[in-house]
Design a protein around this motif. Sequence first.
Motif, PDB file in Angstrom:
ATOM      1  N   CYS A 194      33.471  41.464  49.757  1.00 51.68           N
ATOM      2  CA  CYS A 194      32.740  41.105  48.532  1.00 51.68           C
ATOM      3  C   CYS A 194      33.695  41.019  47.349  1.00 51.68           C
ATOM      4  O   CYS A 194      33.952  39.945  46.838  1.00 51.68           O
ATOM      5  CB  CYS A 194      31.637  42.133  48.288  1.00 51.68           C
ATOM      6  SG  CYS A 194      30.644  41.827  46.830  1.00 51.68           S
ATOM      7  N   LEU A 195      34.237  42.174  46.924  1.00 49.83           N
ATOM      8  CA  LEU A 195      35.127  42.186  45.758  1.00 49.83           C
ATOM      9  C   LEU A 195      36.529  42.569  46.193  1.00 49.83           C
ATOM     10  O   LEU A 195      36.738  43.643  46.758  1.00 49.83           O
ATOM     11  CB  LEU A 195      34.643  43.206  44.711  1.00 49.83           C
ATOM     12  CG  LEU A 195      33.228  43.053  44.163  1.00 49.83           C
ATOM     13  CD1 LEU A 195      32.910  44.219  43.223  1.00 49.83           C
ATOM     14  CD2 LEU A 195      33.082  41.724  43.407  1.00 49.83           C
ATOM     15  N   GLY A 196      37.492  41.706  45.927  1.00 52.66           N
ATOM     16  CA  GLY A 196      38.870  42.010  46.270  1.00 52.66           C
ATOM     17  C   GLY A 196      39.713  42.109  45.019  1.00 52.66           C
ATOM     18  O   GLY A 196      39.402  41.516  43.978  1.00 52.66           O
ATOM     19  N   SER A 197      40.763  42.919  45.112  1.00 57.63           N
ATOM     20  CA  SER A 197      41.793  42.944  44.073  1.00 57.63           C
ATOM     21  C   SER A 197      43.107  42.967  44.843  1.00 57.63           C
ATOM     22  O   SER A 197      43.096  43.167  46.055  1.00 57.63           O
ATOM     23  CB  SER A 197      41.632  44.163  43.175  1.00 57.63           C
ATOM     24  OG  SER A 197      41.817  45.332  43.928  1.00 57.63           O
ATOM     25  N   PRO A 198      44.252  42.765  44.166  1.00 62.90           N
ATOM     26  CA  PRO A 198      45.493  42.672  44.931  1.00 62.90           C
ATOM     27  C   PRO A 198      45.693  43.799  45.942  1.00 62.90           C
ATOM     28  O   PRO A 198      46.227  43.577  47.025  1.00 62.90           O
ATOM     29  CB  PRO A 198      46.558  42.685  43.826  1.00 62.90           C
ATOM     30  CG  PRO A 198      45.883  42.008  42.681  1.00 62.90           C
ATOM     31  CD  PRO A 198      44.432  42.437  42.752  1.00 62.90           C
ATOM     32  N   VAL A 205      35.098  37.366  46.260  1.00 63.05           N
ATOM     33  CA  VAL A 205      35.841  36.998  45.061  1.00 63.05           C
ATOM     34  C   VAL A 205      37.064  37.884  44.946  1.00 63.05           C
ATOM     35  O   VAL A 205      37.014  39.084  45.218  1.00 63.05           O
ATOM     36  CB  VAL A 205      34.944  37.062  43.793  1.00 63.05           C
ATOM     37  CG1 VAL A 205      34.274  38.409  43.668  1.00 63.05           C
ATOM     38  CG2 VAL A 205      35.758  36.781  42.530  1.00 63.05           C
ATOM     39  N   LEU A 206      38.158  37.248  44.564  1.00 64.23           N
ATOM     40  CA  LEU A 206      39.400  37.964  44.345  1.00 64.23           C
ATOM     41  C   LEU A 206      39.556  38.121  42.832  1.00 64.23           C
ATOM     42  O   LEU A 206      39.671  37.131  42.105  1.00 64.23           O
ATOM     43  CB  LEU A 206      40.559  37.138  44.921  1.00 64.23           C
ATOM     44  CG  LEU A 206      41.937  37.733  44.805  1.00 64.23           C
ATOM     45  CD1 LEU A 206      42.037  38.984  45.678  1.00 64.23           C
ATOM     46  CD2 LEU A 206      42.977  36.707  45.238  1.00 64.23           C
ATOM     47  N   LEU A 207      39.519  39.379  42.356  1.00 61.58           N
ATOM     48  CA  LEU A 207      39.619  39.616  40.915  1.00 61.58           C
ATOM     49  C   LEU A 207      41.072  39.910  40.561  1.00 61.58           C
ATOM     50  O   LEU A 207      41.662  40.850  41.098  1.00 61.58           O
ATOM     51  CB  LEU A 207      38.706  40.774  40.507  1.00 61.58           C
ATOM     52  CG  LEU A 207      37.204  40.482  40.685  1.00 61.58           C
ATOM     53  CD1 LEU A 207      36.377  41.749  40.511  1.00 61.58           C
ATOM     54  CD2 LEU A 207      36.740  39.399  39.705  1.00 61.58           C
ATOM     55  N   VAL A 208      41.626  39.084  39.687  1.00 62.91           N
ATOM     56  CA  VAL A 208      43.009  39.309  39.257  1.00 62.91           C
ATOM     57  C   VAL A 208      42.998  39.739  37.793  1.00 62.91           C
ATOM     58  O   VAL A 208      42.286  39.159  36.978  1.00 62.91           O
ATOM     59  CB  VAL A 208      43.898  38.059  39.460  1.00 62.91           C
ATOM     60  CG1 VAL A 208      44.209  37.864  40.932  1.00 62.91           C
ATOM     61  CG2 VAL A 208      43.258  36.819  38.889  1.00 62.91           C
ATOM     62  N   GLU A 209      43.766  40.775  37.486  1.00 61.55           N
ATOM     63  CA  GLU A 209      43.749  41.315  36.124  1.00 61.55           C
ATOM     64  C   GLU A 209      44.416  40.375  35.145  1.00 61.55           C
ATOM     65  O   GLU A 209      43.967  40.188  34.033  1.00 61.55           O
ATOM     66  CB  GLU A 209      44.447  42.670  36.087  1.00 61.55           C
ATOM     67  CG  GLU A 209      43.675  43.710  36.848  1.00 61.55           C
ATOM     68  CD  GLU A 209      44.200  45.111  36.590  1.00 61.55           C
ATOM     69  OE1 GLU A 209      44.884  45.335  35.563  1.00 61.55           O
ATOM     70  OE2 GLU A 209      43.931  45.978  37.429  1.00 61.55           O
TER      71      GLU A 209
END
Length: 510
Positions: A28-32, A225-229
Amino acid sequence: ELQYPQQLNAATALIDDTIARFGADRPCLGSPGETWTYGDVLARANRIAHVLTADLGVVPGNRVLLRGPNTPWLAACWLAVLKAGAVAVATMPLLRRHELDKINATARPAVALCDERFLDELPPEVAVVSFGTDLQARCAAHPVTFPDVATAADDVALLAFTSGTTGRPKATMHVHRDVLAIADTFSAHVLKPRPDDVFAGTPPLAFTFGLGGLLVFPLRAGASVLLVERATPTELAAIAAEQGVTVLFTAPTAYRTILDAGVGHLLAGVRRAVSAGEALPAEVAVRYREVVGRSLIDGIGGTEMLHVFISAADDDARPGATGRVVPGFRAEVHDVDGRPVPDGTPGLLAVKGPTGCRYLDDPRQRDYVRGGWNLTGDVYVRDAEGWFHHVARADDMIVSSGYNIAGPEVEELLATHPDVVESGVVGTPDPERGAVVTAFVVLREGAVPGPATARALQDHVKAVGAPYKYPRRVEFVDALPRNASGKLLRVALRERAAASPTEPEAPAAH
Ligand code: 3UK
């Protein structure tokens, strides 16, 4: 016609209902560094909802301020606020104390949830819980299930602040139904997302462009979704290639920078690339198609409308035009009295549909909504085939010696010169002409900022456009001023032009 039940909680629909359709074990929610499955997101959002209601005393209708860069925690907090029946007030990470003070005064939040790295600028009078550690510790004491508050479809779910650059910031109210409506119009009809899609992009979740594209649309479709800061445009392109991103959201300047850097091929796997926030220069649209083989999806949306209401499609785009009306919306071009003008004639863009402007307690509501139509403040032309062509923001029209000149149009003409990276064109008050077309230009490396280049640019505009549009003043700058959502700050350019009297026709080197 979109149909929703009278009792509707958008967070229940986005998480619990999506799990019921696709299962809990999908990403669901990805980050690096990590990936949260739908089940992880559900458990965390539910626990945060308990923290809000049991620990912090939040009741339905309270506002909760959110602050932080795009991370899975921020997204989970946003969902938790809605589950608790409260109102999410997400704020742009770039904002500082002065701006947050104004938002605080307007929104009067009961409590704030803030990324622990972003606590500094929060007004001291706001009660705050930081995430992850502080919030994480509190979560551990609560169960992973939560009885979502049975909100009505037309209960307020979020306040979004406009990126306006003058006066008191305006808070727009959007209800639970609106959150689903943007997914069920623009996303469903234009993006047509699939559960195996991977979304990514740069707009903050606090900007409704990002909220839709990087949270609501993927979750509504069971996608991830890949969330990038933070990512520069070229970093974003590299991430897209490495992580298999298929749906991308960013601003026109980022697409231009990616193409300029010669890394457009990294977007080969992106099925849908959405450009919004500012007009997409035709030249960028054409080059993107040449390099990537698909069309960029230009779309105009707004904080007041929540998301995109006129757009192109990946297989149906016309460089130079924004697009056509998104199914579910209506759009017309009006004269100043609110009457439709004939096709081919510029006028004020008027929109209506499932979403619309409701300012919180603000007399400017009267200017935005007239006769049931939302007036976005843009000048548009509709052609006979129903394509909408952006001319300028009404405030960005320059009246010089009786001619109406659109600043963005002069920017487009300048962009066709090989020495120009980008430009901002505004009017400077002038006793004789009313206003003088003034261009602030960022040059490509190697081009010489000086009178000869200025003259060459002026001649170029006269050659490729109507001669009266040429910039009588040309100033060279290293970069253009932009606001937190990436929009060119023409107000700042106008102030700058007015503050530095330059001899027309004799531009100073920078
Ligand atoms: C301008 C565009 C030409 C236009 C937004 C997509 O930008 C968004 O919201 P804002 O409230 O600004 C709205 C205004 O921005 N604009 C936006 N997109 C385009 N002009 N072509 C475009 N494609 O002046 C509009 O009135 O910051 C965009 C989704 C959600 C959003 N909030």
